[in-house]
Scaffold this motif. Structure first.
Motif, PDB file in Angstrom:
ATOM      1  N   ILE A 297      -8.708   6.149   1.239  1.00  0.00           N
ATOM      2  CA  ILE A 297      -7.687   6.025   0.188  1.00  0.00           C
ATOM      3  C   ILE A 297      -6.389   5.568   0.845  1.00  0.00           C
ATOM      4  N   ASP A 298      -5.826   4.474   0.337  1.00  0.00           N
ATOM      5  CA  ASP A 298      -4.610   3.907   0.927  1.00  0.00           C
ATOM      6  C   ASP A 298      -3.373   4.334   0.152  1.00  0.00           C
ATOM      7  N   PHE A 299      -2.299   4.566   0.871  1.00  0.00           N
ATOM      8  CA  PHE A 299      -1.042   4.960   0.243  1.00  0.00           C
ATOM      9  C   PHE A 299       0.037   3.952   0.581  1.00  0.00           C
ATOM     10  N   THR A 300       0.873   3.614  -0.415  1.00  0.00           N
ATOM     11  CA  THR A 300       2.079   2.839  -0.139  1.00  0.00           C
ATOM     12  C   THR A 300       3.254   3.761  -0.411  1.00  0.00           C
ATOM     13  N   PHE A 301       4.118   3.936   0.602  1.00  0.00           N
ATOM     14  CA  PHE A 301       5.261   4.846   0.465  1.00  0.00           C
ATOM     15  C   PHE A 301       6.508   4.045   0.104  1.00  0.00           C
ATOM     16  N   VAL A 302       7.181   4.521  -0.938  1.00  0.00           N
ATOM     17  CA  VAL A 302       8.357   3.823  -1.454  1.00  0.00           C
ATOM     18  C   VAL A 302       9.540   4.796  -1.441  1.00  0.00           C
ATOM     19  N   SER A 303      10.726   4.291  -1.084  1.00  0.00           N
ATOM     20  CA  SER A 303      11.914   5.152  -1.050  1.00  0.00           C
ATOM     21  C   SER A 303      12.199   5.719  -2.440  1.00  0.00           C
ATOM     22  N   PRO A 304      12.608   6.995  -2.519  1.00  0.00           N
ATOM     23  CA  PRO A 304      12.975   7.554  -3.826  1.00  0.00           C
ATOM     24  C   PRO A 304      14.219   6.876  -4.404  1.00  0.00           C
ATOM     25  N   ASP A 305      14.934   6.139  -3.574  1.00  0.00           N
ATOM     26  CA  ASP A 305      16.145   5.440  -4.031  1.00  0.00           C
ATOM     27  C   ASP A 305      15.863   3.992  -4.436  1.00  0.00           C
ATOM     28  N   CYS A 306      14.586   3.656  -4.619  1.00  0.00           N
ATOM     29  CA  CYS A 306      14.196   2.257  -4.855  1.00  0.00           C
ATOM     30  C   CYS A 306      14.660   1.758  -6.220  1.00  0.00           C
ATOM     31  N   THR A 307      14.681   0.427  -6.358  1.00  0.00           N
ATOM     32  CA  THR A 307      14.931  -0.188  -7.664  1.00  0.00           C
ATOM     33  C   THR A 307      13.604  -0.257  -8.417  1.00  0.00           C
ATOM     34  N   ASP A 308      13.664  -0.552  -9.728  1.00  0.00           N
ATOM     35  CA  ASP A 308      12.435  -0.714 -10.523  1.00  0.00           C
ATOM     36  C   ASP A 308      11.546  -1.802  -9.905  1.00  0.00           C
ATOM     37  N   GLU A 309      12.183  -2.886  -9.435  1.00  0.00           N
ATOM     38  CA  GLU A 309      11.421  -4.006  -8.869  1.00  0.00           C
ATOM     39  C   GLU A 309      10.653  -3.564  -7.620  1.00  0.00           C
ATOM     40  N   GLU A 310      11.334  -2.821  -6.755  1.00  0.00           N
ATOM     41  CA  GLU A 310      10.683  -2.362  -5.517  1.00  0.00           C
ATOM     42  C   GLU A 310       9.519  -1.423  -5.835  1.00  0.00           C
TER      43      GLU A 310
ATOM     44  N   PHE B 260       1.410   9.968 -13.405  1.00  0.00           N
ATOM     45  CA  PHE B 260       2.432  10.338 -12.421  1.00  0.00           C
ATOM     46  C   PHE B 260       2.243  11.810 -12.074  1.00  0.00           C
ATOM     47  N   ILE B 261       1.953  12.080 -10.790  1.00  0.00           N
ATOM     48  CA  ILE B 261       1.760  13.442 -10.278  1.00  0.00           C
ATOM     49  C   ILE B 261       3.040  13.851  -9.561  1.00  0.00           C
TER      50      ILE B 261
ATOM     51  N   PRO C 151      -4.095  -3.643  -7.872  1.00  0.00           N
ATOM     52  CA  PRO C 151      -5.104  -3.485  -8.940  1.00  0.00           C
ATOM     53  C   PRO C 151      -5.897  -2.181  -8.809  1.00  0.00           C
ATOM     54  N   ASN C 152      -6.041  -1.654  -7.569  1.00  0.00           N
ATOM     55  CA  ASN C 152      -6.822  -0.423  -7.350  1.00  0.00           C
ATOM     56  C   ASN C 152      -5.951   0.837  -7.295  1.00  0.00           C
ATOM     57  N   THR C 153      -4.681   0.723  -7.725  1.00  0.00           N
ATOM     58  CA  THR C 153      -3.807   1.913  -7.733  1.00  0.00           C
ATOM     59  C   THR C 153      -4.277   2.877  -8.815  1.00  0.00           C
ATOM     60  N   LYS C 154      -4.385   4.181  -8.437  1.00  0.00           N
ATOM     61  CA  LYS C 154      -4.900   5.177  -9.383  1.00  0.00           C
ATOM     62  C   LYS C 154      -3.888   6.266  -9.734  1.00  0.00           C
ATOM     63  N   ALA C 155      -2.810   6.366  -9.002  1.00  0.00           N
ATOM     64  CA  ALA C 155      -1.828   7.420  -9.289  1.00  0.00           C
ATOM     65  C   ALA C 155      -0.511   7.117  -8.587  1.00  0.00           C
ATOM     66  N   VAL C 156       0.538   7.793  -9.064  1.00  0.00           N
ATOM     67  CA  VAL C 156       1.847   7.751  -8.427  1.00  0.00           C
ATOM     68  C   VAL C 156       2.204   9.197  -8.097  1.00  0.00           C
ATOM     69  N   PHE C 157       2.804   9.425  -6.922  1.00  0.00           N
ATOM     70  CA  PHE C 157       3.102  10.786  -6.476  1.00  0.00           C
ATOM     71  C   PHE C 157       4.537  10.897  -5.978  1.00  0.00           C
TER      72      PHE C 157
ATOM     73  N   ALA D  83       3.278   6.489  -3.399  1.00  0.00           N
ATOM     74  CA  ALA D  83       3.935   7.786  -3.207  1.00  0.00           C
ATOM     75  C   ALA D  83       5.367   7.606  -2.737  1.00  0.00           C
ATOM     76  N   SER D  84       6.206   8.561  -3.089  1.00  0.00           N
ATOM     77  CA  SER D  84       7.569   8.572  -2.583  1.00  0.00           C
ATOM     78  C   SER D  84       7.512   8.783  -1.069  1.00  0.00           C
ATOM     79  N   SER D  85       8.410   8.118  -0.334  1.00  0.00           N
ATOM     80  CA  SER D  85       8.426   8.288   1.120  1.00  0.00           C
ATOM     81  C   SER D  85       9.126   9.589   1.494  1.00  0.00           C
ATOM     82  N   SER D  86       9.835  10.182   0.542  1.00  0.00           N
ATOM     83  CA  SER D  86      10.560  11.418   0.823  1.00  0.00           C
ATOM     84  C   SER D  86       9.761  12.583   0.247  1.00  0.00           C
ATOM     85  N   ILE D  87       8.792  13.059   1.037  1.00  0.00           N
ATOM     86  CA  ILE D  87       7.936  14.175   0.609  1.00  0.00           C
ATOM     87  C   ILE D  87       7.758  15.135   1.783  1.00  0.00           C
TER      88      ILE D  87
END
Ligand code: PLP
Length: 429
Positions: free
Chosen positions: A125-138, A179-180, A145-151, A104-108
């Protein structure tokens, strides 16, 4: 309905009366529906026929209004929920369960962050929060392997960051998950995320869609584009038989166009019962009928207020993607060419104290936790939603102690600016 322009769909989408039927969407104020035979009813319970039997799951008023939002977003199926919180919970929980993971985006929105990081975490259910300003690599590095969605959120509340929708959709698809996106602040009038690759769109209809501060509600729209069966190992809930419905498999019986919303209604709405009341759906529809007219005015006022503040000597910074210097101006030009929303956030020189004095002296804008209302309103997060945090903690999460969130309503922009100006005059240098 035939494909019309968005302005026409706001007014007439979702409901076309037949000869002699009510012009306005009828409020079907009934918990239950009558059948002639048990066989007729049995077919509904087997999902062999479509129809209504109990308003905890579905109601015709709600479906007309959901149908309009579905047309506005360019989806294939949609449902209303009791709130935006319920919409985001259902959208994720429909495809992720205990042992799964979501990026999920960290900016929500803070309520969504709590739902994910605290309540759904307790559900396994575990969430990893990523900055909306991230690079493709980040972004790619956050997948498991158990990721089911992006938010993510099109325009985040309250940070007003603008998401690169194509980047996030592409990352989701390259890992075989949907992608939700929460499109509450932009509304389909200003951005239709499905056109940029999003699979599921959610809304807090409480905000601009209702637009009058009258009814809490939510909505989920499915694009019908995600191929569940191509990733059947990840989505057993959609791609293997449901024992609670005599072994039907949603993805094969209802196809990509209908599987997600049918499962969400038949299982989650049945079991959790977070339905929007038909009365609220009717009120929501009154808001939708003028959404296209109102959004233009909210944006006009937002732009004028942001420009005024940016030049004011007592203002330290302004966040509004419509300003040429804004960090998100370029990405907004791509995804929000007609404007973003009426919410502007800014910081006063003089810190927390100055923000308090400013707010106290406003006459038109009321102090509320609400946004996206016809009446202007504002909030000082350091004194309200984020009150328990120290100035150091606030700074760390990007909500500075002097930040004011101002939601421009539909009043005359000159009156709004005059009100803001006189309140700023009361702040001592
Ligand atoms: C308000 C809001 C929500 C929560 O919606 P409710 O209708 O208050 O439950 C979710 N997402 C965003 C972006 C919001 O602004």
């Amino acid at each position: 309905m035939a494909k019309y322009k968005i302005n026409t769909t706001c007014v007439q989408g979702g409901y076309t009366p037949g000869n002699g039927e009510p012009r306005q969407i009828p409020i079907v104020q009934s918990t239950t529906f009558k059948y002639n035979t048990s066989e007729d009813m049995g077919k509904l319970f087997d999902l062999e026929a479509s129809g209504y039997f109990y308003t905890r799951l579905q109601n015709p008023t709600n479906d007309f209004v959901a149908g309009k939002i579905c047309e506005l977003e360019g989806g294939t199926a949609a449902m209303l929920t009791s709130s935006g919180q319920a919409a985001n919970f259902f959208a994720v929980f429909n495809i992720a369960s205990c042992g799964d993971h979501v990026v999920a985006s960290s900016s929500i929105y803070g309520g969504t962050f709590n739902l994910f990081a605290v309540t759904m975490k307790k559900m396994g259910i575990d969430f990893t929060f990523v900055s909306p300003d991230c690079t493709d690599e980040e972004l790619n590095a956050a997948f498991q392997p158990n990721t089911k969605a992006v938010f993510g959120e099109t325009i985040a509340n309250p940070a007003l960051t603008v998401l690169d929708i194509e980047q996030w959709a592409k990352a989701a698809h390259s890992h075989g998950v949907p992608f939700i996106i929460d499109n509450t602040f932009a509304t389909p009038v200003n951005c239709r995320p499905i056109e940029w690759g999003a699979d599921i769109v959610t809304h807090s209809t409480t905000k601009y869609m209702d637009g009058h501060g009258a009814a809490v509600g939510g909505c989920i729209v499915d694009s019908g584009k995600f191929d569940w069966m191509a990733h059947a190992d990840k989505f057993p809930g959609l791609c293997t038989p449901d024992d609670s419905y005599h072994g039907i498999t949603y993805a094969t019986k209802f196809g990509n166009a209908g599987a997600f919303i049918t499962k969400c209604t038949a299982q989650l709405m049945r079991d959790f019962g977070s339905i929007q009341s038909p009365q609220n759906a009717f009120i929501l529809n009154l808001g939708l009928e003028s959404l296209h007219v109102r959004m233009a005015r909210h944006c006009e006022n937002g732009q004028a207020v942001a420009e005024f503040l940016a030049k004011h000597p007592k203002i330290e910074y302004v966040n509004y993607c419509g300003l040429p210097g804004d960090k998100y101006h370029e990405v907004a030009k791509k995804y929000l060419p007609n404007g973003s929303c009426g919410v502007v956030s800014f910081g006063l020189k003089g810190g927390r104290k100055a923000a308090e004095v400013f707010m106290k002296n406003l006459k038109l804008a009321a102090i509320e936790t609400h946004v996206a209302d016809a009446r202007s309103c504002c909030l000082h997060p350091a004194n309200a939603t984020h009150r328990q945090m120290t100035d150091e903690q606030l700074t760390a999460c990007g909500i500075l102690p002097n930040l004011v969130r101002f939601s421009c309503g539909l009043e005359d922009k000159e009156d709004l600016i005059a009100d803001i100006s006189q309140a700023l005059d009361k702040v001592q240098d």
